[in-house]
Every structure is written in structure tokens, then in C-alpha cells.
Design a protein around this motif. Structure first.
Motif, short mmCIF file in Angstrom:
data_model
loop_
_atom_site.label_atom_id
_atom_site.label_comp_id
_atom_site.label_asym_id
_atom_site.label_seq_id
_atom_site.Cartn_x
_atom_site.Cartn_y
_atom_site.Cartn_z
N UNK A 54 80.73 49.29 131.88
CA UNK A 54 81.05 50.35 130.94
C UNK A 54 79.98 50.63 129.91
N UNK A 55 79.62 49.61 129.13
CA UNK A 55 78.66 49.81 128.04
C UNK A 55 77.28 50.12 128.60
N UNK A 56 76.84 49.38 129.61
CA UNK A 56 75.54 49.62 130.22
C UNK A 56 75.48 51.01 130.83
N UNK A 57 76.55 51.41 131.49
CA UNK A 57 76.59 52.73 132.12
C UNK A 57 76.49 53.84 131.06
N UNK A 58 77.20 53.66 129.95
CA UNK A 58 77.14 54.65 128.87
C UNK A 58 75.73 54.73 128.30
N UNK A 59 75.09 53.57 128.08
CA UNK A 59 73.73 53.55 127.56
C UNK A 59 72.75 54.19 128.53
N UNK A 60 72.94 53.92 129.83
CA UNK A 60 72.06 54.51 130.84
C UNK A 60 72.22 56.03 130.88
N UNK A 61 73.47 56.50 130.77
CA UNK A 61 73.72 57.94 130.77
C UNK A 61 73.04 58.60 129.58
N UNK A 62 73.17 58.00 128.39
CA UNK A 62 72.55 58.56 127.19
C UNK A 62 71.03 58.59 127.36
N UNK A 63 70.45 57.52 127.93
CA UNK A 63 69.00 57.46 128.12
C UNK A 63 68.52 58.55 129.08
N UNK A 64 69.20 58.70 130.21
CA UNK A 64 68.81 59.71 131.19
C UNK A 64 68.96 61.11 130.61
N UNK A 65 70.06 61.36 129.92
CA UNK A 65 70.30 62.69 129.35
C UNK A 65 69.26 62.99 128.27
#
Length: 242
Positions: A54-65
Motif C-alpha cells: 500500500x504505502x510503497x505503491x502510493x509513493x511509487x504512483x506519486x513519483x511516476x506522476x
């Protein structure tokens, strides 16, 4: 400027680095993966990974966006839909707004570093007067540009840097201004599952219906209305003080 001065100017190297990264991203074809077809093909894998991290996925999404916005990679709208699909409407909106604000701020800071805080003032008195007018009513103007997609997002990120809009004003108006449209697309993304199951298609045009555009336009008009109201209050206060 002499070749030696150019070689030692950090702004030149920053600009070259940005161009190299931008060209590299475009040449790599990474934008081709930012599509509904990618989400349709890998939805199970992506959903399982998000559920397990969850947390890693959210951080990865923010980074990619953030990178997509900072380097103007086509397909950010599909990332917004994907955020709603993977994280739900509320969290998807929060993550996307955060990432869009960070990415836009990076563009703003880069432009201001390369061209100066008041680049438009160098183009004569008419341009200087225009810049001064935008600075006086920066919050209202920027909210309108964010609320109604009249101009490309990248261009709206650059113009405030050229006219000397304060960083705090830019960040605040960007954060608030992108919320309505982001929420609309995130809500649409949250309902993508049934659309993909039925083999249907979805596009920005099908989401930004006339009713939604009218609502965004109404919010923009409210922002513009603040300009004459502010001027009236300034004249009234000046008259009372006199």
C-alpha cells in the motif's frame, strides 16, 4: 556570452540535462505505456501489487506522476484514471493532486532558475504592465487557468515563473485549482473496472461532459470575480482613509 562563460554557466547545464531527459523519455516510448490498454492488460497484477504494498505503491504512483508532469510526458490523464482505479476515488484524488502540484512546482522552479523571476519584464513596457497585472491578481488568474483547461498544463506551469508570481501563491493555487478536475477523473477511474470488464472504452472527452465543463467554468468565474471585488475594496478603503 563567450563560449567559456556558457560552459561555466550552471543554467546551461541544467537546461541541457532537462532536454536530454525529456528527449530520452520521448524516444524510449514510455508514454505508450500510459494508456487504458496497459491498465486493461495488467490490471490484475497492478491491483494485487497495490494491495500488498500500500504505502510503497502510493509513493511509487506519486513519483511516476510527478515525473510525468515535470517532463510533460503525454498520458498524465490516464495516470489520473489509473490512480482512481487502483487507490479509489478519494485516495487517488489526494495522491494525484499531490503529485501534480510537486511536478508543476518543479517546472516552475526550473523555469525561474533558467530565465529569472521576471523574464517577461524584459520585453518592454507592455509586457511589463501585463506581468504586473498578473502579479497583482495572481491567485485569481492562476485558479482560472487551473480550473478550466483552456491551455496546456505545461504552459500554465511556465507563465507564472516568467512574471514573478510568488512560489507560495503558485503552489497554493495549483493545489486547489487541480482538485475539481482531478476528482472527476479519479471518480471515473474508480468505476473503470466495470467498463473494462465490458470491453468498453473511456476517453477524456467522455468524462469532461458539458455539465462538468460548465461546473468548472462556474468555479473559474468565481475566481475572476475576486479581481473587481478586490479593486472595489481597495478604492473604498482608500476613500475612507482619505
Amino acid at each position: 556570452m563567450s563560449p567559456r562563460a556558457l560552459a561555466t554557466d550552471r543554467r546551461v547545464w541544467i537546461a541541457l540535462a532537462a532536454v536530454v531527459v525529456l528527449v530520452g523519455l520521448r524516444w524510449s516510448g514510455v508514454a505508450d505505456y500510459l494508456s487504458l490498454e496497459t491498465l486493461r492488460t495488467h490490471r490484475g497484477t497492478l491491483a494485487a501489487w497495490v494491495a500488498a504494498n500500500g504505502v510503497l505503491a502510493a509513493a511509487a504512483f506519486v513519483a511516476v506522476y510527478t515525473l510525468a508532469v515535470a517532463f510533460s510526458v503525454p498520458g498524465a490523464v490516464f495516470l489520473t484514471l489509473g490512480g482512481g482505479f487502483l487507490f479509489g476515488a478519494a485516495l487517488g484524488t489526494a495522491l494525484t493532486v499531490t503529485a501534480a502540484t510537486i511536478g508543476a512546482t518543479l517546472v516552475f522552479l526550473l523555469a525561474r532558475t533558467l530565465f529569472g523571476a521576471n523574464a517577461l519584464d524584459r520585453f518592454g513596457q507592455p509586457a511589463a504592465r501585463l506581468a504586473a497585472g498578473i502579479r497583482r491578481n495572481a491567485a485569481s488568474y492562476l485558479l482560472v487557468l487551473r480550473l478550466v483547461p483552456l491551455f496546456p498544463f505545461f504552459l500554465v506551469n511556465l507563465v507564472p515563473a516568467f512574471v514573478g508570481v510568488p512560489l507560495a501563491t503558485y503552489v497554493a493555487t495549483t493545489f486547489v485549482g487541480v482538485i475539481p478536475a482531478t476528482a472527476v477523473f479519479s471518480l471515473a477511474g474508480a468505476g473503470l473496472g466495470s467498463v473494462l470488464d465490458q470491453g468498453g472504452t473511456i476517453s477524456p472527452a467522455s468524462i469532461l461532459t458539458p455539465e462538468i465543463l460548465a461546473g468548472l467554468g462556474g468555479l473559474a468565474l468565481l475566481s475572476l470575480a475576486a479581481i473587481p471585488l478586490r479593486r472595489w475594496l481597495e478604492r473604498r478603503d482608500g476613500g475612507e482613509a482619505g
